[in-house]
Scaffold this active site. Structure first.
Site, PDB file in Angstrom:
ATOM      1  N   SER A 153       0.830  -1.208   0.000  1.00 15.68           N
ATOM      2  CA  SER A 153       0.000   0.000   0.000  1.00 15.68           C
ATOM      3  C   SER A 153       0.858   1.250   0.000  1.00 15.68           C
ATOM      4  CB  SER A 153      -0.911   0.029   1.228  1.00 15.68           C
ATOM      5  OG  SER A 153      -1.792  -1.069   1.219  1.00 15.68           O
TER       6      SER A 153
HETATM    7  N1  SAH Z   1      -1.212  -4.712   4.007  1.00 14.31           N
HETATM    8  C1  SAH Z   1      -0.450  -4.977   2.808  1.00 14.31           C
HETATM    9  C2  SAH Z   1      -1.222  -4.567   1.565  1.00 14.31           C
HETATM   10  C3  SAH Z   1      -1.418  -5.729   0.700  1.00 14.31           C
HETATM   11  S1  SAH Z   1      -2.500  -5.573  -0.672  1.00 14.31           S
HETATM   12  C4  SAH Z   1       0.935  -4.336   2.847  1.00 14.31           C
HETATM   13  O1  SAH Z   1       1.194  -3.533   3.748  1.00 14.31           O
HETATM   14  O2  SAH Z   1       1.754  -4.648   1.998  1.00 14.31           O
HETATM   15  C5  SAH Z   1      -3.844  -6.605  -0.143  1.00 14.31           C
HETATM   16  C6  SAH Z   1      -3.508  -8.028   0.197  1.00 14.31           C
HETATM   17  O3  SAH Z   1      -4.740  -8.670   0.535  1.00 14.31           O
HETATM   18  C7  SAH Z   1      -2.898  -8.834  -0.945  1.00 14.31           C
HETATM   19  O4  SAH Z   1      -1.686  -9.377  -0.532  1.00 14.31           O
HETATM   20  C8  SAH Z   1      -3.947  -9.914  -1.215  1.00 14.31           C
HETATM   21  O5  SAH Z   1      -3.386 -11.162  -1.590  1.00 14.31           O
HETATM   22  C9  SAH Z   1      -4.658 -10.014   0.126  1.00 14.31           C
HETATM   23  N2  SAH Z   1      -6.021 -10.571   0.074  1.00 14.31           N
HETATM   24  C10 SAH Z   1      -6.953 -10.407  -0.893  1.00 14.31           C
HETATM   25  N3  SAH Z   1      -8.083 -11.080  -0.578  1.00 14.31           N
HETATM   26  C11 SAH Z   1      -7.846 -11.703   0.611  1.00 14.31           C
HETATM   27  C12 SAH Z   1      -8.625 -12.572   1.452  1.00 14.31           C
HETATM   28  N4  SAH Z   1      -9.870 -12.945   1.134  1.00 14.31           N
HETATM   29  N5  SAH Z   1      -8.044 -13.011   2.593  1.00 14.31           N
HETATM   30  C13 SAH Z   1      -6.772 -12.652   2.941  1.00 14.31           C
HETATM   31  N6  SAH Z   1      -6.002 -11.851   2.189  1.00 14.31           N
HETATM   32  C14 SAH Z   1      -6.523 -11.384   1.024  1.00 14.31           C
END
Ligand code: SAH
Length: 217
Positions: free
Chosen positions: A65
């Protein structure tokens, strides 16, 4: 090798100043951002951009993010030391480490095994020890509920019922809601087992929170 140089620290200070200019005013959040070496959570190809206020690819079609978004969600969550926080979407582990810097006890779920494993390795190398789970964020973690706070870091089409029920009364959930290009940041405050106050904030853009059809690798 884990290398956090004076140059990185200097760039991080500038990022913190930028976030302050953009309206982040919780000093604890700004200090947490100042502490975490974001460049170590990124692929080598993007490492020189780590202190730009932008999202970047982390593999598996996902992104780390934007720092402003991480700061904004962290600020809305009003994390106090020792609180139990559930994060949905571990991704790179960056948001997770910011929550840890705020003193939270963090539980985080990721549905891509490769990202889950990579985040775990990096967090542990940096001396962060959250409880990380490979699984479906829509289901939360009933065995560890209730949580003081819940943060969703992917675009949710609706507020998952399981997550609502795993929140403590008095607790808060910060969730970007909506499908498509942009989402509205919302903060839910749990008033009783059945009642929530809903606050609606600005527009953000997240990768989708995927339904548990097939688990990625
Ligand atoms: N908090 C993260 C942002 C990641 S982007 C950071 O600081 O880097 C969002 C993430 O949510 C992705 O890695 C994606 O794989 C995950 N995601 C999407 N749907 C999901 C679900 N149903 N359960 C768990 N994770 C999920």
């Amino acid at each position: 090798m884990l290398n956090d140089t004076y140059r990185h620290k200097g760039l991080r200070k500038k990022l913190v100043d930028l976030l302050r200019e953009k309206g982040i005013d919780d000093e604890r959040v700004l200090e947490a951002i100042n502490q975490v070496p974001r460049h170590l959570f990124m692929d080598n190809a993007f490492i020189n951009f780590a202190y730009k206020d932008q999202a970047f690819p982390i593999g598996a079609d996902q992104t780390i993010s934007q720092p402003y978004t991480v700061a904004y969600q962290s600020q809305l969550l009003e994390v106090k030391p020792k609180e139990k926080v559930l994060e949905i979407g571990t991704g790179s582990g960056y948001q997770c480490s910011v929550l840890l810097e705020l003193g939270a006890k963090v539980f985080s779920i990721e549905r891509h095994r490769s990202l889950h494993l990579k985040a775990k390795r990096m967090l542990n190398e940096l001396g962060y020890f959250p409880k990380l789970f490979f699984g479906d964020g829509y289901k939360g973690l009933p065995a560890f509920a209730p949580f003081d706070k819940i943060i969703i870091t992917a675009a949710a089409p609706y507020v998952p019922e399981d997550l609502k029920s795993q929140l403590k009364v008095g607790g808060m959930m910060v969730i970007p809601l909506g499908e498509g290009e942009s989402q509205k940041m919302q903060r839910l405050i749990k008033k009783s087992e059945t009642e929530f106050d809903v606050e609606v904030y600005g527009d953000f853009s997240f990768v989708p929170m995927l339904q548990n059809k097939s688990f990625g690798s």
